[in-house]
Design a protein around this motif. Structure first.
Motif, PDB file in Angstrom:
ATOM      1  N   SER A 182       0.842  -1.209   0.000  1.00  0.00           N
ATOM      2  CA  SER A 182       0.000   0.000   0.000  1.00  0.00           C
ATOM      3  C   SER A 182       0.870   1.249   0.000  1.00  0.00           C
ATOM      4  O   SER A 182       2.039   1.230   0.389  1.00  0.00           O
ATOM      5  CB  SER A 182      -0.905   0.002   1.226  1.00  0.00           C
ATOM      6  N   LEU A 183       0.274   2.306  -0.450  1.00  0.00           N
ATOM      7  CA  LEU A 183       0.932   3.610  -0.436  1.00  0.00           C
ATOM      8  C   LEU A 183      -0.120   4.601   0.031  1.00  0.00           C
ATOM      9  O   LEU A 183      -1.157   4.750  -0.603  1.00  0.00           O
ATOM     10  CB  LEU A 183       1.438   3.966  -1.828  1.00  0.00           C
ATOM     11  N   LYS A 184       0.170   5.227   1.145  1.00  0.00           N
ATOM     12  CA  LYS A 184      -0.826   6.124   1.722  1.00  0.00           C
ATOM     13  C   LYS A 184      -0.282   7.539   1.655  1.00  0.00           C
ATOM     14  O   LYS A 184       0.861   7.795   2.064  1.00  0.00           O
ATOM     15  CB  LYS A 184      -1.071   5.716   3.173  1.00  0.00           C
ATOM     16  N   ILE A 185      -1.096   8.436   1.129  1.00  0.00           N
ATOM     17  CA  ILE A 185      -0.640   9.821   1.008  1.00  0.00           C
ATOM     18  C   ILE A 185      -1.164  10.589   2.211  1.00  0.00           C
ATOM     19  O   ILE A 185      -2.342  10.892   2.307  1.00  0.00           O
ATOM     20  CB  ILE A 185      -1.146  10.451  -0.305  1.00  0.00           C
ATOM     21  N   GLU A 186      -0.287  10.866   3.147  1.00  0.00           N
ATOM     22  CA  GLU A 186      -0.692  11.551   4.378  1.00  0.00           C
ATOM     23  C   GLU A 186      -0.911  13.023   4.101  1.00  0.00           C
ATOM     24  O   GLU A 186      -1.900  13.610   4.524  1.00  0.00           O
ATOM     25  CB  GLU A 186       0.383  11.378   5.457  1.00  0.00           C
ATOM     26  N   SER A 187       0.034  13.610   3.445  1.00  0.00           N
ATOM     27  CA  SER A 187      -0.136  15.014   3.077  1.00  0.00           C
ATOM     28  C   SER A 187       0.598  15.249   1.779  1.00  0.00           C
ATOM     29  O   SER A 187       1.459  14.477   1.386  1.00  0.00           O
ATOM     30  CB  SER A 187       0.408  15.925   4.180  1.00  0.00           C
ATOM     31  N   ARG A 188       0.201  16.325   1.126  1.00  0.00           N
ATOM     32  CA  ARG A 188       0.794  16.581  -0.188  1.00  0.00           C
ATOM     33  C   ARG A 188       1.787  17.733  -0.105  1.00  0.00           C
ATOM     34  O   ARG A 188       1.661  18.627   0.729  1.00  0.00           O
ATOM     35  CB  ARG A 188      -0.292  16.930  -1.188  1.00  0.00           C
ATOM     36  N   GLY A 189       2.742  17.695  -0.947  1.00  0.00           N
ATOM     37  CA  GLY A 189       3.681  18.794  -0.998  1.00  0.00           C
ATOM     38  C   GLY A 189       4.162  18.977  -2.416  1.00  0.00           C
ATOM     39  O   GLY A 189       4.385  18.010  -3.134  1.00  0.00           O
ATOM     40  N   VAL A 190       4.246  20.205  -2.842  1.00  0.00           N
ATOM     41  CA  VAL A 190       4.730  20.479  -4.190  1.00  0.00           C
ATOM     42  C   VAL A 190       5.974  21.345  -4.082  1.00  0.00           C
ATOM     43  O   VAL A 190       6.244  21.928  -3.037  1.00  0.00           O
ATOM     44  CB  VAL A 190       3.644  21.196  -5.026  1.00  0.00           C
ATOM     45  N   PRO A 191       6.754  21.420  -5.128  1.00  0.00           N
ATOM     46  CA  PRO A 191       7.907  22.315  -5.104  1.00  0.00           C
ATOM     47  C   PRO A 191       7.431  23.758  -4.929  1.00  0.00           C
ATOM     48  O   PRO A 191       6.307  24.057  -5.320  1.00  0.00           O
ATOM     49  CB  PRO A 191       8.580  22.100  -6.455  1.00  0.00           C
ATOM     50  N   PRO A 192       8.174  24.619  -4.427  1.00  0.00           N
ATOM     51  CA  PRO A 192       9.571  24.468  -4.026  1.00  0.00           C
ATOM     52  C   PRO A 192       9.750  23.976  -2.588  1.00  0.00           C
ATOM     53  O   PRO A 192      10.847  23.568  -2.240  1.00  0.00           O
ATOM     54  CB  PRO A 192      10.111  25.883  -4.161  1.00  0.00           C
ATOM     55  N   ASN A 193       8.728  24.026  -1.777  1.00  0.00           N
ATOM     56  CA  ASN A 193       9.001  23.772  -0.367  1.00  0.00           C
ATOM     57  C   ASN A 193       8.557  22.400   0.121  1.00  0.00           C
ATOM     58  O   ASN A 193       8.815  22.039   1.258  1.00  0.00           O
ATOM     59  CB  ASN A 193       8.330  24.856   0.490  1.00  0.00           C
ATOM     60  N   GLY A 194       7.867  21.711  -0.673  1.00  0.00           N
ATOM     61  CA  GLY A 194       7.517  20.341  -0.303  1.00  0.00           C
ATOM     62  C   GLY A 194       6.561  20.265   0.871  1.00  0.00           C
ATOM     63  O   GLY A 194       5.603  21.016   0.958  1.00  0.00           O
ATOM     64  N   GLY A 195       6.849  19.355   1.763  1.00  0.00           N
ATOM     65  CA  GLY A 195       6.016  19.180   2.944  1.00  0.00           C
ATOM     66  C   GLY A 195       5.037  18.029   2.817  1.00  0.00           C
ATOM     67  O   GLY A 195       4.166  17.863   3.648  1.00  0.00           O
TER      68      GLY A 195
END
Lengths: 378, 1219
Positions: A151-164
């Protein structure tokens, strides 16, 4: 006992080299890593990848010279297990960069792997985690990986530049894979997808969907694209939005395409300070573009899209000593590199035959007979 | 018939009166008798009566039978050997002087009708139409036994019947069991020593029983009754051979996953001058043998047992020296097909090498014809000599060696006929049919051709080598010493290999192409000439000569190059390329469109014969001299290297750049519509079917015209579409049908393989329909399904492999199991060659993935029950794991309930334990056998333990108990400083929070290292600070006299030691010496065992404890009530005052006292009187009673008398009445 190192050059296909070196337990030395470039040596994400390999395996040896242009890597035993400390992937590459080698490594570990990865989930450069979840993981199942524990669970999303962003990956352990005969591409019967948006209006998603559907509607009615709007801490540190589409065929092949839009990274825009505040691509264009790309992938044929060719080849190469037969569209650059790496490390070659009628390429080859040797028997 | 039968008078049956049958029947009868006596026999008379009556019981029985059935099943093993199987290895093992060699000799004699003088090395024999066997004699030392157990398919255990079992047999059995259990058959010899038949029978029984307990009940034990003329009895050998030939072998898991070669020929190919210069130089050796196990791939490393790990410098497939007979339909083997091959025993006549075949002819078999005429006249006996004889005779007249002649002839060519291409000459040399072609050539040339014939016939199959020589010489002379030449030479190498394959067929594939052609080409320019020469027979037509245009010619050349892949003979022709051709090659390189596989994998260096690190070396070269290089050259280099360079540092990204966005607008959508279910399915299906057709048979032409249909899109002809759709459907159906048939065939084949005999394909085809219902009946079983799946997968693989051409197959699959290989190994220590002993077979085993790495291994080990002593941790043992044998120092451990691995000093007596040791890794489930002593003259059982690998690791986590002892140096209330427990503050920090306790049971905890100013007295006194004082708290105040314990677990290190056994690098009769155990060292140096006095047991003497009296303080005593006050005053030593003094009474007192005395006297007297009276009364009473008693007795007697008299009377009356 003296260890013989395999000598390689350059930074190309770094991940696969590490992966294959670990799986085939061949010590390697890589020379001339970006020796002539402005920013010589290993980059942040590569260092992070090495760290990840160190966490997952036991007693592996990594030595990097001062400038980072030379790497000595002696693989250890892949341990897996539940990693309680999340791995920080940094913000230079997205999480999928790390996931791609990790899912193969984890299959041959001693214990089932569970690990949290932090960083960028969606990126335009690497496949997004959504695509990964919808396409790469089902592909593993085709090769005999049990569905439970995968499984792959996406807890939170982050995009460039700062991710997270943060994802939790768990992988089962296999004794060995099983060879496939996977040449029927079938017809596209449905298209699924997911859009996301972080720190922007949820309306962006709707317009992306509308644009994409506008292209698909004349072709197929069974199109469902879901939305995933994140806010607060789940939305990471930067604004952005994107879309990931998967076309499923009658024979169960999954063909995917994805993209994400966000502000560029700092280092990339260092040269051109003035338009760092450039506006993002409008969502309509994004939706329209990605739908076209997906159609392009479908038109190419093959049982996987160009992004997942490498993974497919690797899986075939790690099968028992049986023939696997697969069909892909145009061989992508990454796919070719993968084939070459497989040749270098596992001493395997595929028979590659073009199929002029369908403009696709047929590959067949014998697996290496990889077995999970680190697993304990009782 | 029936009538005849009725008429027929059969001879009546005559029962035996003596002999074995009589004894047997007697015994049977006796047994029956006994059973009848017991009454137990009745049960068997009526079986119906004992059918189950209760359903529960029935259910139980059924489930039990099912369970038994399931237990019989094993997970089916995938058999990935596709080719002809290698000969089965029959290892003949036994103690010395038991008749091993004689057995092999007898068997060889039986098979081949040849007497074997000496059994050295493996002997390969074609034993049947489908089967070859290889006999090997097992050496007598334990190392040889271990190696033999690893390659044996069948072990014949020879046992001296007159002596009984010997330890060697059991040792070998145990080794066999740990390394996968191949088939075992016992053979009893020396049975003629028994004179008494009864004793013999008894001994046979005994031995059989013991043998069965060791292997399984019913294991085959064969009896060889004795010798006749120094050989075993023919009949018995024949029977034994029958047993061997019908033996079935099941795959063993280690061997099916590792390639291995049992070497039957060994050559040292070091250049002699090098050896001469330095006798101890590292050698180059070649090893020959059948490849077994699995396929051997290029780049596989190998382990040579007793020597070490080596990478193979070159691997070549050679033609089978002992091939199976061709599959003609006939019964049995012809004598001609009874081949055998034993180069080490000096028996095989043919020796194959990479580039030559040697024929050994025994001197007494050869008749040398004399050169002189008169002798020849005598031999020919007046007849006219025929042409062939003359030719042969003329050959004998040669005075110069071939080399010299060739040199001469070459000079001739160069001087007189410069146009004649060297290739043409080479071809001319090679071909036998040169009768017609050289009409124009001058005499000298003809002469040369004559020599060519000579070389061809003389070598008988070594033409290739000759040719090479010739070719090489041409190359030299043509002074083309450019780089390209080297490359082409390399190309020629695989050609050599092919050459042999050709030889095997016994014919040459190449046609004679010159004669006219050569001459014609002589007229042309030299370039043209070359092309012509490089043309093969197929293209020998004059096409190419008609075209003068250079470009066209080049195209032709291209075609030829393509052809080269198929036609290997051309490679020979490419042997030399002169300088001018370099540019041509370049041009072709730039012009030709490589195949997709070449594009991906770069220039195909199909150089399977020599596995070398070409890439590495080339890299090194580059790094040496590439400081300044013209860019073109670099580019060229990169072209050669196969498009690889130039993207060394490309970004590592799986997602390709989004290509130029093609807008899939509504107009264009038609193109992609058919990829959707909503599209025109028929057209789409067409596309699919086309692709299928392609994959199946690759005939593009058949469907070539449909392509327009798909792309054109102008007309929608439903008719055609439908037609196409139907055909597609039909195709699908046909395919499905085919698949089904295939499946059934497989099934049938599989089922038919269950019974003993393998089925030939013809039978197989016949069986198809019959087996169908049977197969369906079995469909339900999971096991069968699994087996079928495996079989299907195998068939698929075979089909795929058969699709490929030879080179690609070799590249993809490696050398097939069963091919005869020549392995070349460099840098082998000279000792291997020096001490090579053909009696000790060499085993070359392929090393699997990651098995050359070293690490810790965890094994489940059990001391062997025959071994006398337990094993001690860290005492070196010699283990045999996989192919390897090495010495290592294991640490034994056991697992506690909480999963902790606790070290054991010694192995448990009768239980398993874990053993951790360091060494080359072996995959889990590999069997291990451990020995401690390799010497042959040791009487006891040499196998110390057996084990199996559980897992491997890079760290071993074994712990042992540790007890730290400390003493308080300062005590506060509940806190105390403890000294001597730790040596440093760092150590204290390590143990912070650890639980401690005192002897008296007060528990506590380590807090921290004591601060100097508080705890460390010495500092205050100006001395050194003392480290390692810990502040600890307790649950109560401890005493200064207390001792404080800390009990913990500490990590145990497994020594990183392993020492490969190099038994092949020393004389075989010498015992290998490795690391010795401590005990051995002590014994050797006469050292006593160190003694710790504290560990000695002493007699415990306990003194009586003296307790002090309880003292109650005075103040307390005062407060106590009287009862509680201590009253037990001790006995006085001195007399008290009363006792001391005399007491005088007063008169009144005296009176009182006298009165008292009087009273007492009176009382006493009266008492006495009373007692006397009472006594008197009692006696009287007794007298009375006695009287009464007497009277009563009298009366009773009277009464009885009366009664009896009456009775008597009555009785008499009754009797009288009766009478």
């Amino acid at each position: 006992m003296k260890t013989e190192y395999k000598r390689l050059k350059g930074s190309q296909s770094f991940r696969q080299r590490l992966l294959l070196a670990t799986l085939s337990s061949t010590p390697i030395i890589i020379d001339d890593i970006r020796a002539d470039e402005t920013w010589p040596g290993l980059h942040n994400h590569e260092i992070s990848l090495l760290r990840l390999f160190e966490t997952v395996s036991d007693d592996c040896l990594v030595q990097i010279n001062e400038t980072g242009t030379k790497l000595k890597y002696k693989p250890g035993i892949i341990m897996g297990g539940t990693q309680h400390r999340p791995h920080d992937c940094g913000v230079s590459r997205s999480i999928a960069y790390f996931l791609e080698p990790l899912i193969l490594l984890g299959l041959f570990a001693k214990k089932p792997l569970t690990i949290t990865l932090k960083g960028i989930t969606n990126d335009f450069k690497d496949p997004s985690v959504d695509t990964f979840k919808s396409t790469a993981l089902p592909m593993l199942k085709r090769f005999g990986v049990p569905a439970e524990g995968l499984s792959l669970k996406i807890e939170s999303r982050g995009v460039p530049p700062n991710g997270g962003g943060e994802v939790v990956l768990s992988l089962p352990v296999v004794q060995s894979l099983s060879a496939v005969n996977w040449t029927e591409e079938g017809f596209v019967k449905k298209i699924r997808g997911i859009t996301f948006s972080t720190k922007v209006s949820a309306q962006f998603e709707n317009s992306m969907i509308r644009a994409a559907r506008g292209i698909f509607n004349p072709l197929l009615s069974d199109v469902h694209i879901f939305t995933d709007h994140r806010s607060g801490p789940q939305a990471g540190n930067s604004p952005g939005y994107g879309i990931s589409l998967v076309a499923e065929t009658t024979t169960g092949c999954l063909i995917s395409a994805d993209t994400a839009v966000s502000h560029a990274r700092h280092e990339e825009t260092a040269g051109l300070e003035d338009d760092s505040k450039k506006d993002l691509m409008p969502p309509e264009d994004v939706g329209c573009g990605i739908a076209n790309i997906l159609l392009g992938e479908i038109a190419q044929g093959g049982v996987v899209d160009s992004t997942h060719q490498g993974l497919l080849f690797l899986l075939c190469a790690l099968c028992p000593q049986d023939f696997s037969k697969i069909r892909v569209g145009k061989l992508s650059q990454h796919g070719i590199e993968t084939l070459r790496n497989i040749r270098d490390f596992l001493n395997l070659k595929f028979v590659i035959k073009p199929d002029p009628q369908t403009q696709s390429v047929l590959l067949k080859g014998m697996g290496y007979g990889m077995k999970n040797l680190s697993r304990k028997i009782s | 018939m029936a009538v005849n039968d009725a008429d027929q008078s059969n001879r009546p049956h005559r029962s035996r009166h003596s002999g074995a049958k009589k004894a047997k029947s007697d015994k049977k009868k006796k047994q029956q008798q006994r059973q009848n006596d017991d009454g137990g026999d009745e049960k068997r008379q009526n079986p119906k009566a004992f059918a189950f009556s209760s359903t529960n019981k029935a259910k139980r029985l059924q489930s039990r039978s099912v369970e038994k059935e399931q237990r019989r099943l094993h997970v089916p093993i995938v058999d990935r050997s596709y080719g002809e199987p290698p000969p089965y290895v029959v290892v003949v093992q036994g103690p010395p002087q038991v008749g091993k060699s004689l057995l092999i000799k007898s068997l060889v004699k039986h098979y081949t009708k040849h007497n074997l003088p000496d059994v050295r090395g493996p002997i390969t024999i074609v034993s049947g139409k489908q089967r070859r066997v290889q006999f090997v004699e097992c050496p007598n030392d334990i190392n040889g036994m271990i190696d033999a157990a690893k390659f044996a398919d069948l072990a014949l255990l020879l046992i001296d019947g007159s002596y009984g079992f010997e330890m060697e047999t059991f040792e070998f059995l145990n080794i066999l069991q740990t390394h996968g259990f191949p088939k075992v058959m016992g053979v009893l010899t020396h049975l003629d020593k028994f004179k008494d038949a009864k004793k013999l029978r008894k001994r046979k029984q005994e031995l059989k029983r013991r043998f069965w307990t060791e292997i399984y009940d019913g294991a085959k034990l064969f009896y060889l009754s004795g010798l006749i003329h120094g050989k075993y009895v023919k009949r018995e050998v024949h029977n034994l051979a029958r047993f061997i030939s019908v033996m079935k072998f099941h795959p063993l898991s280690w061997r099916t996953s590792h390639p291995y070669v049992l070497v039957d020929r060994f050559e040292d190919i070091t250049p002699p001058e090098k050896v001469h210069a330095n006798n101890k130089c590292d050698r180059k050796i070649t090893l020959y043998g059948y490849l077994r196990g699995c396929n051997l791939k290029k780049g596989n490393k190998v382990h040579i047992a007793g020597v070490g790990d080596y990478s193979l410098t070159a691997v070549t497939a050679l033609p089978d020296p002992c091939p199976l007979p061709s599959a003609a339909k006939k019964k049995g083997l012809r004598d001609k097909e009874k081949l055998f091959y034993a180069p080490m025993s000096g028996l095989g006549d043919l020796l194959y090498d990479k580039d030559a075949v040697y024929i050994n002819i025994n001197d007494h078999l050869v008749q040398f014809s004399k050169v002189d005429d008169e002798n020849s006249a005598m031999t020919s006996k007046g007849k006219d000599r025929d042409v062939g004889e003359v030719l042969v005779k003329s050959l004998q007249n040669t005075k110069y060696s071939i080399n010299e002649k060739l040199e001469n002839s070459f000079i001739n060519i160069f001087g007189q006929k410069p146009e004649m291409s060297s290739e043409a000459v080479a071809d001319a040399l090679a071909t036998h049919k040169d009768n017609k072609h050289d009409s124009e050539e001058d005499v000298s040339d003809r002469d040369q051709h004559g020599k060519a014939i000579e070389t061809g016939e003389d070598g008988d199959g070594s033409e290739s080598s000759d040719q090479d020589e010739a070719g090489a010489m041409m190359g030299e002379a043509s002074s083309s010493d450019d780089r390209d030449d080297d490359a082409t030479d390399m190309k020629a190498i695989p050609g050599d290999l092919k050459e042999h394959v050709e030889f095997k067929d016994g014919r040459r594939r190449r046609k004679a192409i010159f004669g006219n052609d050569v001459d014609q080409s002589d007229m042309m320019d030299s370039k043209e000439d070359n092309d012509a020469a490089s043309d093969d027979a197929a293209s020998s037509d004059s096409e190419s000569f008609k075209e003068d245009d250079d470009d066209d010619d080049d195209d032709d050349d291209d075609d030829d190059n393509d052809d080269d892949n198929e036609d290997d003979t051309d490679d020979d022709d490419m042997g030399n390329v002169s300088k001018w051709k370099e540019s041509l090659a370049e041009r072709t390189l730039s012009r030709k469109t490589p195949s997709l596989m070449q594009l991906v994998y770069g220039e195909s260096t199909v150089n399977m014969t020599s596995i070398n690190k070409q890439n590495d070396s080339s890299d090194d070269e580059e790094s040496d001299d590439d400081f300044f290089k013209p860019i073109e050259e670099v580019k060229k280099q990169s072209m050669k290297n196969g498009l690889n360079d130039g993207m060394v540092n490309t970004e590592d990204c799986s997602k390709c750049e989004p290509s130029v966005d093609q807008r899939w607008d509504k107009k264009d959508n038609e193109g992609i519509r058919n990829r959707f279910v909503t599209g025109n399915l028929a057209k789409a299906a067409l596309r699919n079917s086309l692709s299928n057709g392609n994959t199946e048979e690759e005939n593009d032409e058949v469907y070539g015209d449909f392509e327009d249909l798909e792309t054109g899109e102008k007309y929608d002809n439903y008719q055609t579409d439908d037609a196409v759709a139907t055909t597609v459907h039909k195709g699908d159906d046909a395919e499905a049908e085919q698949r089904r048939l295939k499946k059934l065939a497989l099934r049938a084949k599989f089922d038919s393989q269950y019974p003993f005999f393998p089925v030939t394909p013809e039978e197989d085809a016949g069986n198809d329909e019959k087996s169908k219902p049977h197969g369906q009946a079995n469909e339900s079983s999971y096991f069968d399904k699994l087996k079928e799946e495996i079989e299907l997968r195998k068939q698929m693989n075979i089909a795929e492999l058969n699709d490929l051409d030879e080179d690609t197959r070799l590249e993809i699959e490696g050398f097939r199991n069963g091919t005869y290989l020549r392995l070349e190994v460099h840098d082998v220590p000279c000792e291997m060659v020096e001490y090579f002993d053909p009696y000790h077979p060499i085993l070359v085993g392929g090393i699997g993935l990651g098995e050359e790495n070293v690490g810790y291994m965890q094994a489940k080990l059990k001391r062997h029950r025959f071994h006398k002593k337990v094993l001690k941790t860290r005492d070196p043992i010699i283990v045999s794991v996989g192919w390897r044998r090495y010495q290592t120092t294991p640490v034994y451990a056991t697992e506690d309930l909480n999963g902790r691995l606790r070290m054991l000093k010694y192995t448990p007596e009768h239980a398993h334990c874990f053993a951790f040791f360091w060494g080359p890794l072996a995959p889990p489930n590999t069997g291990i056998v451990a020995v401690q002593n390799l010497s042959n003259n040791q009487a006891t059982f040499r196998i110390t333990a057996t084990a199996v690998v559980l897992e491997y690791n890079h760290a071993a986590r074994i712990v042992k108990k540790i007890k730290l002892v400390g003493y308080p140096c300062k005590i506060f209330k509940k806190t105390a400083f403890i000294k001597d427990m730790f040596t440093s503050d760092l150590e204290v920090a390590r143990f912070e929070g650890a639980a401690i306790r005192t002897v008296s049971g007060i528990r506590g905890q380590v807090k921290k290292a004591a601060k100097e100013e508080i705890g460390n007295q010495p500092k205050r006194k100006g001395g050194q600070t003392k480290e390692g004082i810990a502040r600890c708290t307790f649950e109560d105040k401890i005493l200064m006299s207390d001792i404080v314990f800390l009990r913990a677990w500490t990590q145990v290190e497994v020594p990183d030691f392993y020492n490969p056994l190099t038994t092949a690098l020393q004389p075989r009769d010498k015992t290998w010496l490795g690391m010795r155990t401590v005990a051995e060292l002590r014994r050797e140096h006469n050292l006593p065992i160190p003694l710790n006095k504290d560990s000695l047991y002493k007699k415990v003497e306990r003194k009586r404890k003296k307790y002090n009296p309880l003292v109650i303080p005075k103040s307390l005593q005062e407060k106590l009530p009287f009862e509680s006050k201590p009253k037990n005053t001790p006995k006085r030593k001195r007399k008290s005052l009363d006792q001391k003094r005399a007491v005088v009474m007063e008169s009144a007192e005296r009176k009182i006292c006298r009165l008292y005395q009087h009273y007492r006297l009176i009382a006493n007297n009266s008492e006495k009187k009373r007692k006397i009276n009472a006594e008197k009364k009692r006696k009287e009473l007794e007298k009375e009673r006695a009287k009464d008693e007497l009277l009563t007795r009298k009366r009773q007697r009277e009464e009885r008398r009366v009664r009896y008299r009456a009775q008597d009377k009555q009785n008499k009356r009754m009797r009288r009445a009766e009478a």
